[in-house]
Write an enzyme that holds these catalytic residues in place. Structure first.
Site, PDB file in Angstrom:
ATOM      1  N   GLY A  21      -8.607  -7.060  -9.334  1.00  0.00           N
ATOM      2  CA  GLY A  21      -7.180  -6.881  -9.916  1.00  0.00           C
ATOM      3  C   GLY A  21      -6.168  -6.020  -9.045  1.00  0.00           C
ATOM      4  N   ALA A  22      -6.732  -6.128  -7.553  1.00  0.00           N
ATOM      5  CA  ALA A  22      -5.984  -5.160  -6.795  1.00  0.00           C
ATOM      6  C   ALA A  22      -4.522  -5.824  -6.381  1.00  0.00           C
ATOM      7  CB  ALA A  22      -6.752  -5.163  -5.514  1.00  0.00           C
ATOM      8  N   ASN A  23      -3.852  -6.687  -7.103  1.00  0.00           N
ATOM      9  CA  ASN A  23      -2.799  -7.506  -6.619  1.00  0.00           C
ATOM     10  C   ASN A  23      -1.770  -6.558  -7.436  1.00  0.00           C
ATOM     11  OD1 ASN A  23      -4.122  -8.895  -9.137  1.00  0.00           O
ATOM     12  ND2 ASN A  23      -2.144  -9.537  -9.306  1.00  0.00           N
ATOM     13  N   GLY A  25      -0.775  -3.136 -10.903  1.00  0.00           N
ATOM     14  CA  GLY A  25      -1.141  -2.037 -11.413  1.00  0.00           C
ATOM     15  C   GLY A  25      -1.646  -0.871 -10.694  1.00  0.00           C
ATOM     16  N   ILE A  26      -2.818  -0.401 -11.264  1.00  0.00           N
ATOM     17  CA  ILE A  26      -3.270   0.862 -10.505  1.00  0.00           C
ATOM     18  C   ILE A  26      -4.511   0.036  -9.510  1.00  0.00           C
ATOM     19  CG2 ILE A  26      -3.404   2.515 -12.623  1.00  0.00           C
ATOM     20  CD1 ILE A  26      -6.324   1.975 -12.696  1.00  0.00           C
ATOM     21  N   SER A 146     -10.958   3.529 -20.773  1.00  0.00           N
ATOM     22  CA  SER A 146      -9.941   3.867 -21.230  1.00  0.00           C
ATOM     23  C   SER A 146     -10.247   5.107 -22.338  1.00  0.00           C
ATOM     24  CB  SER A 146      -8.819   2.932 -21.711  1.00  0.00           C
ATOM     25  OG  SER A 146      -7.535   3.475 -22.628  1.00  0.00           O
ATOM     26  N   TYR A 171      -9.192  -4.507 -27.717  1.00  0.00           N
ATOM     27  CA  TYR A 171      -8.825  -3.824 -26.448  1.00  0.00           C
ATOM     28  C   TYR A 171      -9.789  -2.668 -26.457  1.00  0.00           C
ATOM     29  CZ  TYR A 171      -6.895  -1.186 -22.357  1.00  0.00           C
ATOM     30  OH  TYR A 171      -6.881  -0.428 -21.441  1.00  0.00           O
TER      31      TYR A 171
END
Length: 294
Positions: A21-23, A25-26, A146, A171
């Protein structure tokens, strides 16, 4: 005490980091800072367009950086296996990608989407890459969880949440699974005598696309911290020499105590076994070996 910043990161030349998911957000600033400090970075994401744009940004910010895109859909175990088969080495695995607060949907393999993506996809990815991780001295796996894990509860008799679904509790359940996995991975790696470090991070309330405010979305950055700040706990967990296996790093890089549910070794072992059954990924290199009886 001075707040930790990425400027404190060590030289990572010669190390390979995979950030899911490095595209956006964090994940994007996480990948950027790893590249800035010399690591070869693999941007693992579903979208070639967004993943390629992230690589382009990294190369603009860090001329000469080693950054590349590779397709990975954590909601599709076939995609996870295909991605892992193309990896040649890895020192740092940042299990960062996540979805949240969505209506009930299912992965391509029929799992509830938040649990399937946030936990099962990363469980399978870590297990498939485990031989490569164990071959690298000082390897680390950082799983982004989280504080929302405190809202979660795992009903092993209803993992699909077919008897009742709440986007918030689903979630929280996926983030609880992340911590149970992180801690069990550390216990098994340590028991097997490996040097692998498994840690987790909580970015804090961050302005990312996981939070949906509808027409008020432009106000996100006013009330929440930046994605750059949200990346600090992951970067600290991935690179600080002070990190110990099993630690949970929160905002301002403070070590947090997971909830009592997250610390349940019984639930962690049960989740591990169920995850093996659902994904077919067995972690043979660190599997518990029963002691033979005389």
């Amino acid at each position: 005490m001075t707040t930790w910043t990425p400027a404190s990161m060590p030289d990572l030349t010669g190390k390979t980091a995979i950030v899911t998911g490095a595209n956006s957000g964090i994940g994007l600033p996480t990948a950027l800072e790893l590249a800035r400090h010399g690591a070869r970075v693999v941007v693992a994401a579903r979208s070639a367009g967004k993943g390629g744009a992230a690589v382009d940004l990294i190369l603009r910010e860090v001329p000469g950086a080693q950054a590349e895109y590779a397709h990975l859909d954590l909601a599709d175990l076939a995609s996870v296996r295909e991605f892992a088969a193309g990896v040649d080495r890895v020192d740092l695995l940042i299990n960062n990608a996540g979805i949240g607060l969505i209506p009930r949907q299912e992965t391509k393999d029929g799992f509830e989407l938040q649990f399937g993506t946030n936990h099962l996809g990363h469980f399978a990815l870590t297990g498939l890459l485990l031989p490569l991780l164990l071959a690298r001295p000082g390897a680390r796996v950082v799983t982004v969880s989280s504080v929302a894990h405190t809202m979660g509860k795992i009903d092993f008799d209803d993992l699909g949440l077919e008897r009742g679904y709440s986007r918030f509790s689903a979630y929280g359940r996926s983030k609880l699974a992340n911590l149970l996995f992180m801690l069990e991975l550390q216990r098994r790696a340590q028991r097997a005598g490996t040097g692998l470090i498994s840690a987790a991070s909580h970015p804090g309330t961050t302005a990312t696309n996981i939070v949906k405010l509808g027409p008020l979305q432009p106000l996100l950055g006013v009330f929440f911290q930046s994605a750059e700040a949200g990346a600090h706990p992951s970067l600290y967990a991935a690179t600080s020499p002070d990190i110990r296996g099993g630690e949970f790093v929160g905002p301002k890089c403070k070590i947090l105590t997971p909830s009592e549910r997250a610390r349940s070794e019984e639930d962690a072992r049960r989740l591990w076994d169920v995850s093996i059954e659902l994904t077919g990924v067995r972690f043979e290199e660190i599997a518990y070996r029963p002691t033979s009886q005389p």
